[in-house]
Scaffold this motif. Structure first.
Motif, mmCIF file in Angstrom:
data_model
loop_
_atom_site.group_PDB
_atom_site.id
_atom_site.type_symbol
_atom_site.label_atom_id
_atom_site.label_comp_id
_atom_site.label_asym_id
_atom_site.label_seq_id
_atom_site.Cartn_x
_atom_site.Cartn_y
_atom_site.Cartn_z
ATOM 1 N N ARG A 110 1.576 25.496 -27.104
ATOM 2 C CA ARG A 110 0.551 25.612 -26.080
ATOM 3 C C ARG A 110 -0.791 26.078 -26.635
ATOM 4 O O ARG A 110 -1.840 25.661 -26.157
ATOM 5 C CB ARG A 110 1.010 26.600 -24.992
ATOM 6 C CG ARG A 110 2.019 26.029 -24.029
ATOM 7 C CD ARG A 110 1.412 24.887 -23.248
ATOM 8 N NE ARG A 110 2.288 24.440 -22.173
ATOM 9 C CZ ARG A 110 3.122 23.412 -22.255
ATOM 10 N NH1 ARG A 110 3.222 22.736 -23.379
ATOM 11 N NH2 ARG A 110 3.865 23.067 -21.230
ATOM 12 N N LEU A 111 -0.772 26.945 -27.654
ATOM 13 C CA LEU A 111 -2.016 27.620 -28.050
ATOM 14 C C LEU A 111 -2.737 26.960 -29.228
ATOM 15 O O LEU A 111 -3.932 27.141 -29.374
ATOM 16 C CB LEU A 111 -1.730 29.095 -28.377
ATOM 17 C CG LEU A 111 -1.209 29.914 -27.184
ATOM 18 C CD1 LEU A 111 -0.883 31.325 -27.609
ATOM 19 C CD2 LEU A 111 -2.216 29.929 -26.038
ATOM 20 N N LEU A 112 -2.022 26.215 -30.069
ATOM 21 C CA LEU A 112 -2.720 25.584 -31.199
ATOM 22 C C LEU A 112 -3.699 24.539 -30.689
ATOM 23 O O LEU A 112 -3.475 23.919 -29.650
ATOM 24 C CB LEU A 112 -1.719 24.924 -32.150
ATOM 25 C CG LEU A 112 -0.868 25.840 -33.015
ATOM 26 C CD1 LEU A 112 0.074 25.019 -33.875
ATOM 27 C CD2 LEU A 112 -1.734 26.708 -33.906
ATOM 28 N N ASP A 113 -4.769 24.351 -31.461
ATOM 29 C CA ASP A 113 -5.809 23.412 -31.053
ATOM 30 C C ASP A 113 -5.257 21.989 -30.972
ATOM 31 O O ASP A 113 -4.467 21.563 -31.819
ATOM 32 C CB ASP A 113 -6.953 23.477 -32.067
ATOM 33 C CG ASP A 113 -8.099 22.588 -31.630
ATOM 34 O OD1 ASP A 113 -8.467 22.673 -30.441
ATOM 35 O OD2 ASP A 113 -8.583 21.812 -32.474
ATOM 36 N N PHE A 114 -5.662 21.267 -29.923
ATOM 37 C CA PHE A 114 -5.157 19.917 -29.668
ATOM 38 C C PHE A 114 -5.381 18.990 -30.857
ATOM 39 O O PHE A 114 -4.537 18.169 -31.205
ATOM 40 C CB PHE A 114 -5.856 19.361 -28.420
ATOM 41 C CG PHE A 114 -5.268 18.079 -27.904
ATOM 42 C CD1 PHE A 114 -4.340 18.100 -26.865
ATOM 43 C CD2 PHE A 114 -5.628 16.860 -28.444
ATOM 44 C CE1 PHE A 114 -3.780 16.928 -26.390
ATOM 45 C CE2 PHE A 114 -5.078 15.682 -27.978
ATOM 46 C CZ PHE A 114 -4.156 15.715 -26.946
#
Lengths: 97, 501
Positions: free
Chosen positions: B401-405
């Motif tokens: 969820r938190l890592l950059d797309f």
């Protein structure tokens, strides 16, 4: 050697080796030796016999693992495994003649 | 050593369990999660959305392939299922020296291409549970050894019971160690068939790696040649080298498929082989929900006029035997209810292994006055192996969820976070006193799982709201499972803290 390690430690080591190396060799011997048995006793095609013998080899390996801890001494366990391997390999060579 | 059979079995059970217990636990936890592989993947790719897939999917996909993939040497459509609404197109363009593969994920209603985050999803747990992330370093051999060890553990465990049936109905609650022993016995008996089938089938799946000797001896090309002899497949496709147009209206074929496969949503995948050739072929693959075997059933049609072509013959019994064990292992046949039952059996097996590891330690700590290094190591590895693993899985979900797309190699980064969290938990267990480490890691795990659905909601409320609106129980179910895991950890934390005080 006998002074360095107690009798107990030698026994355990020999049994563990029988249960790993010995059992795996026994499984290999069965995967070869059961092929002529399947062909001659059950009339399997060679491909089926090789396939079944390979699948059943785990069963033989498993028996050898249990046996190497249950036999009265490690030496006897090794003797049994080697003898069983010889019988299976004899079957294998009888099959190739 | 004693010649008594039962005592030998107790000894064997104790030490075979100790040697590979942590490895087995990691395999069983990730393997149990793999039952919900597709559902977890759906949750980890929220861009797919929750809208139901329209019945137009096949024809719309074919139209898109016809425009975007004109001249391709194959087309493939992976249809969405009730477990995962991922509609994926892929095609291959002929090119020298190497063919180029393209793929596209479509929105389930507008059929426009969408960007989905790069992640392995639930599939990571599936590959981890047999490769241990060491595919090139013999990971699958370790998993095979662990499976054999599990069989030894089951066999010797059965003989460890003096009174098999009375043990089953005994639960002593006054002493924690005794409760644990009784729990281990009860769960052990319940999971005997489950663990047996799973371990045997694991060994059967990789016969060509674990037991290649006989096939290598009898055949020049070993397992490959043997497999060709006992398996069957569709006849090889010979190109006519005459240009033709593929069918893009699938209704003709759908009617023929429904006659053969009467169940709803029978089709999993549609492949066009040489769609722009007069000999082109359409291969329709069936979902594995109707068969125990892991052999995919296929029907073949001409891609020019849609008439049925000859299919594959049935396989030799030896091959089918292994296929069925393979299918039992993967459990793709299971409907939702059965899948949950298998999941609970898997969780019970994890409980069995974990309780065994804790028992081994506590029985010895109760007896000895002076601890030695072995006790210390087992104590710490228990903490990292049990609660550290659960925490690492939470770390993996957070990374998703938190890592950059747009992060480069995003899927690998997620896995790195999983492994680093696990390593951090291991380090933590070594620098804190054991009791404190248990409690603190439990609390961190509980908080992590309880917060995760809220983090998900804050990042993009639309994902959850849409899942609620369209009754997407796959997405909601994963959220609920996270909350349940968090709650169980919290309850366990409170119980353990109360006991220590």
């Amino acid at each position: 050697m006998l002074q360095l390690f107690s009798h107990y430690q030698l026994e355990i080591t020999a049994r563990c080796l029988a249960a790993t190396v010995g059992a795996y060799c026994f499984a290999i011997a069965s995967s070869l030796g059961m092929v002529p048995v399947f062909i001659n006793l059950f009339g399997s095609l060679q491909a089926d016999a090789v396939y079944f013998a390979t699948l059943y080899s785990y069963f033989f390996g498993f028996i050898a693992i249990i046996w190497s801890f249950c036999q009265r001494s490690a030496l006897l366990a090794w003797r049994d495994i080697v003898m069983a391997c010889v019988i299976l390999m004899a079957l294998h060579f009888w099959g190739t003649i | 050593m004693k010649p008594d059979f039962r005592k030998t079995m107790i000894w064997l059970h104790t030490y075979s369990g100790l040697v590979l217990g942590w490895l087995l636990l990691a395999i069983f936890v990730t393997g149990t999660l793999s039952y919900f592989n597709h559902e977890i993947s759906q949750w980890m790719k929220p861009e797919l959305g929750s809208k139901p897939v329209s019945s137009m999917a096949i024809n719309q996909s074919l139209q898109r392939l016809n425009t975007d993939a004109s001249g391709a040497i194959n087309w493939r459509i992976n249809l969405a299922t009730s477990r995962n609404n991922h509609l994926k197109l892929s095609w291959t363009m002929a090119n020298k020296p190497k063919n180029i593969r393209h793929s596209q994920t479509l929105d389930s209603q507008s059929f426009q291409p969408i960007e989905v985050r790069d992640t392995q999803g639930g599939n990571f747990f599936r590959t981890f549970h047999y490769t241990l992330q060491l595919r090139d370093y013999g990971g699958r051999y370790f998993a095979g050894i662990a499976a054999m060890m599990m069989l030894v553990g089951i066999f010797s465990g059965i003989f460890t019971h003096r009174r098999f049936f009375r043990d089953f109905f005994t639960v002593r609650l006054n002493n924690v160690l005794k409760t644990l022993t009784d729990l281990h016995a009860v769960v052990g008996i319940i999971t005997i068939p489950f663990c047996f089938i799973l371990s045997v089938s694991a060994l059967f799946i990789y016969i060509s790696m674990y037991m290649p000797w006989s096939m290598d001896h009898h055949y020049d090309k070993g397992s490959r040649e043997l497999n060709a002899l006992v398996s069957t497949s569709l006849p090889a496709l010979i190109p006519a080298n005459i240009a033709a147009k593929p069918i893009t209206d699938f209704t003709v074929i759908l009617a023929q498929v429904q006659q053969q496969w009467p169940e709803q949503n029978a089709i999993k995948r549609i492949s066009y082989e040489l769609p722009f050739d007069a000999n082109g072929r359409i291969v329709v693959s069936r979902h594995k929900s109707m068969s125990l075997s892991n052999k995919t059933q296929v029907l073949a049609f001409s891609s020019v006029d849609g008439h049925a072509l000859t299919g594959a013959e049935s396989e030799r019994t030896a091959r089918m035997l292994r296929r069925i064990f393979y299918g039992l292992h993967e459990a793709l046949f299971a409907s939702a209810g059965l899948r949950w039952l298998l999941f609970f059996m898997g969780s019970a097996s994890c409980l069995l292994i974990a309780s065994g590891m804790v028992m081994w330690l506590n029985k010895r700590l109760a007896k000895v006055k002076q601890r030695h290094l072995g006790h210390y190591l087992v104590e710490r590895l228990n903490i990292a192996g049990i609660i550290g693993l659960i925490l690492a899985i939470a770390g993996y979900f957070y990374a998703n969820r938190l890592l950059d797309f747009n992060l480069a190699q995003r899927a690998d980064a997620e896995i790195s976070v999983f492994l680093l969290t696990w390593l951090a938990a291991l380090t933590y267990s070594f620098i804190r006193p054991a009791q404190r480490a248990w409690l603190e890691l439990l609390l961190i795990t509980a908080i992590a799982y309880l917060l995760l659905p809220f983090v998900d909601f804050i990042l993009n409320p639309q994902w959850l709201l849409q899942a609620w609106q369209y009754n997407n129980w796959v997405y909601l179910g994963v959220d609920l499972a996270l909350l349940t895991t968090g709650s169980i950890s919290l309850i366990f934390y409170c119980w353990l803290r109360g006991r220590n005080n």
